[in-house]
Design a protein around this motif. Structure first.
Motif, PDB file in Angstrom:
ATOM      1  N   PRO A  12     145.691  38.146 137.863  1.00  0.00           N
ATOM      2  CA  PRO A  12     145.638  38.772 136.540  1.00  0.00           C
ATOM      3  C   PRO A  12     146.512  40.033 136.445  1.00  0.00           C
ATOM      4  N   ILE A  13     146.644  40.758 137.552  1.00  0.00           N
ATOM      5  CA  ILE A  13     147.563  41.892 137.643  1.00  0.00           C
ATOM      6  C   ILE A  13     148.254  41.786 139.007  1.00  0.00           C
ATOM      7  N   PRO A  14     149.403  42.438 139.201  1.00  0.00           N
ATOM      8  CA  PRO A  14     150.166  42.238 140.443  1.00  0.00           C
ATOM      9  C   PRO A  14     149.395  42.495 141.751  1.00  0.00           C
ATOM     10  N   LYS A  15     148.488  43.464 141.794  1.00  0.00           N
ATOM     11  CA  LYS A  15     147.787  43.781 143.047  1.00  0.00           C
ATOM     12  C   LYS A  15     146.473  43.019 143.231  1.00  0.00           C
ATOM     13  N   LEU A  16     146.067  42.225 142.256  1.00  0.00           N
ATOM     14  CA  LEU A  16     144.775  41.531 142.302  1.00  0.00           C
ATOM     15  C   LEU A  16     144.974  40.025 142.343  1.00  0.00           C
ATOM     16  N   GLN A  17     144.406  39.395 143.382  1.00  0.00           N
ATOM     17  CA  GLN A  17     144.390  37.929 143.485  1.00  0.00           C
ATOM     18  C   GLN A  17     142.959  37.471 143.251  1.00  0.00           C
ATOM     19  N   THR A  18     142.795  36.394 142.496  1.00  0.00           N
ATOM     20  CA  THR A  18     141.468  35.914 142.125  1.00  0.00           C
ATOM     21  C   THR A  18     141.389  34.404 142.336  1.00  0.00           C
ATOM     22  N   TRP A  19     140.251  33.961 142.858  1.00  0.00           N
ATOM     23  CA  TRP A  19     139.973  32.530 143.006  1.00  0.00           C
ATOM     24  C   TRP A  19     138.588  32.256 142.441  1.00  0.00           C
ATOM     25  N   VAL A  20     138.443  31.175 141.718  1.00  0.00           N
ATOM     26  CA  VAL A  20     137.144  30.709 141.243  1.00  0.00           C
ATOM     27  C   VAL A  20     137.041  29.232 141.590  1.00  0.00           C
ATOM     28  N   GLY A  21     135.824  28.786 141.844  1.00  0.00           N
ATOM     29  CA  GLY A  21     135.681  27.394 142.226  1.00  0.00           C
ATOM     30  C   GLY A  21     134.278  26.854 142.037  1.00  0.00           C
ATOM     31  N   TRP A  22     134.186  25.545 142.185  1.00  0.00           N
ATOM     32  CA  TRP A  22     132.925  24.811 142.091  1.00  0.00           C
ATOM     33  C   TRP A  22     133.002  23.666 143.087  1.00  0.00           C
ATOM     34  N   GLY A  23     131.878  23.396 143.751  1.00  0.00           N
ATOM     35  CA  GLY A  23     131.821  22.282 144.688  1.00  0.00           C
ATOM     36  C   GLY A  23     130.479  21.585 144.631  1.00  0.00           C
ATOM     37  N   ILE A  24     130.467  20.343 145.102  1.00  0.00           N
ATOM     38  CA  ILE A  24     129.221  19.562 145.122  1.00  0.00           C
ATOM     39  C   ILE A  24     129.191  18.683 146.365  1.00  0.00           C
ATOM     40  N   ASP A  25     127.994  18.524 146.920  1.00  0.00           N
ATOM     41  CA  ASP A  25     127.729  17.593 148.016  1.00  0.00           C
ATOM     42  C   ASP A  25     126.517  16.776 147.586  1.00  0.00           C
ATOM     43  N   ASN A  26     126.693  15.480 147.433  1.00  0.00           N
ATOM     44  CA  ASN A  26     125.629  14.628 146.925  1.00  0.00           C
ATOM     45  C   ASN A  26     125.532  13.372 147.784  1.00  0.00           C
ATOM     46  N   PRO A  27     124.735  13.434 148.877  1.00  0.00           N
ATOM     47  CA  PRO A  27     124.589  12.247 149.726  1.00  0.00           C
ATOM     48  C   PRO A  27     123.777  11.156 149.020  1.00  0.00           C
ATOM     49  N   LEU A  28     123.928   9.947 149.503  1.00  0.00           N
ATOM     50  CA  LEU A  28     123.123   8.836 148.972  1.00  0.00           C
ATOM     51  C   LEU A  28     121.672   9.037 149.387  1.00  0.00           C
ATOM     52  N   ASN A  29     120.781   9.012 148.428  1.00  0.00           N
ATOM     53  CA  ASN A  29     119.363   9.218 148.723  1.00  0.00           C
ATOM     54  C   ASN A  29     118.832   8.170 149.693  1.00  0.00           C
ATOM     55  N   SER A  30     119.355   6.962 149.643  1.00  0.00           N
ATOM     56  CA  SER A  30     118.895   5.900 150.545  1.00  0.00           C
ATOM     57  C   SER A  30     119.227   6.223 152.004  1.00  0.00           C
ATOM     58  N   ASP A  31     120.257   7.027 152.250  1.00  0.00           N
ATOM     59  CA  ASP A  31     120.590   7.422 153.622  1.00  0.00           C
ATOM     60  C   ASP A  31     119.640   8.489 154.179  1.00  0.00           C
ATOM     61  N   LEU A  32     118.813   9.076 153.316  1.00  0.00           N
ATOM     62  CA  LEU A  32     117.953  10.194 153.724  1.00  0.00           C
ATOM     63  C   LEU A  32     116.493   9.793 153.888  1.00  0.00           C
ATOM     64  N   LYS A  33     116.186   8.510 153.822  1.00  0.00           N
ATOM     65  CA  LYS A  33     114.793   8.078 153.984  1.00  0.00           C
ATOM     66  C   LYS A  33     114.273   8.485 155.352  1.00  0.00           C
ATOM     67  N   GLY A  34     113.103   9.125 155.353  1.00  0.00           N
ATOM     68  CA  GLY A  34     112.483   9.547 156.604  1.00  0.00           C
ATOM     69  C   GLY A  34     113.000  10.861 157.154  1.00  0.00           C
ATOM     70  N   VAL A  35     113.926  11.497 156.478  1.00  0.00           N
ATOM     71  CA  VAL A  35     114.467  12.782 156.937  1.00  0.00           C
ATOM     72  C   VAL A  35     113.695  13.903 156.258  1.00  0.00           C
ATOM     73  N   LYS A  36     112.960  14.694 157.051  1.00  0.00           N
ATOM     74  CA  LYS A  36     112.168  15.795 156.496  1.00  0.00           C
ATOM     75  C   LYS A  36     113.103  16.925 156.073  1.00  0.00           C
ATOM     76  N   GLY A  37     112.857  17.493 154.899  1.00  0.00           N
ATOM     77  CA  GLY A  37     113.665  18.591 154.400  1.00  0.00           C
ATOM     78  C   GLY A  37     115.036  18.174 153.908  1.00  0.00           C
ATOM     79  N   ALA A  38     115.190  16.912 153.559  1.00  0.00           N
ATOM     80  CA  ALA A  38     116.501  16.395 153.151  1.00  0.00           C
ATOM     81  C   ALA A  38     116.960  17.032 151.846  1.00  0.00           C
ATOM     82  N   ARG A  39     118.239  17.384 151.815  1.00  0.00           N
ATOM     83  CA  ARG A  39     118.858  17.895 150.597  1.00  0.00           C
ATOM     84  C   ARG A  39     119.385  16.718 149.792  1.00  0.00           C
ATOM     85  N   LEU A  40     118.907  16.580 148.571  1.00  0.00           N
ATOM     86  CA  LEU A  40     119.376  15.490 147.721  1.00  0.00           C
ATOM     87  C   LEU A  40     120.729  15.807 147.105  1.00  0.00           C
ATOM     88  N   GLN A  41     120.973  17.086 146.845  1.00  0.00           N
ATOM     89  CA  GLN A  41     122.240  17.497 146.252  1.00  0.00           C
ATOM     90  C   GLN A  41     122.385  19.004 146.405  1.00  0.00           C
TER      91      GLN A  41
END
Length: 91
Positions: A12-41
């Protein structure tokens, strides 16, 4: 699983560099059967600012928000807000 991220960087100005972003990790729920504490997304949003006082020295500030969805039987969903301060020496 599906996932990935998008990031945009700009100066935005010569001395300032800026980065913005978004990310997602979404495993298949069927792969997480029986996994305690599984993150769905998990999604994250972030912004990073780097101000260069001189070409060799800079100061960085980053904000990251992560939102994690867990299986209902494993507990509540989680939200994390993280701030980080960095000092840079370029050589």
């Amino acid at each position: 699983a599906i996932g990935g991220w998008v990031e945009l960087g700009f100066n935005p100005i010569p001395k300032l560099q800026t980065w913005v972003g978004w990310g997602i990790d979404n495993p298949l729920n069927s792969d997480l059967k029986g996994v305690k504490g599984a993150r769905l997304q998990q999604q994250m949003y972030y912004a990073h600012f780097l101000y260069k006082f001189v070409s060799e020295f800079g100061l960085g500030l980053e904000y990251l928000r992560a939102i994690t969805d867990y299986r209902k039987e494993d507990g509540d969903d989680g939200v994390v807000n993280r701030f980080m301060l960095s000092f840079y020496y370029f050589f």
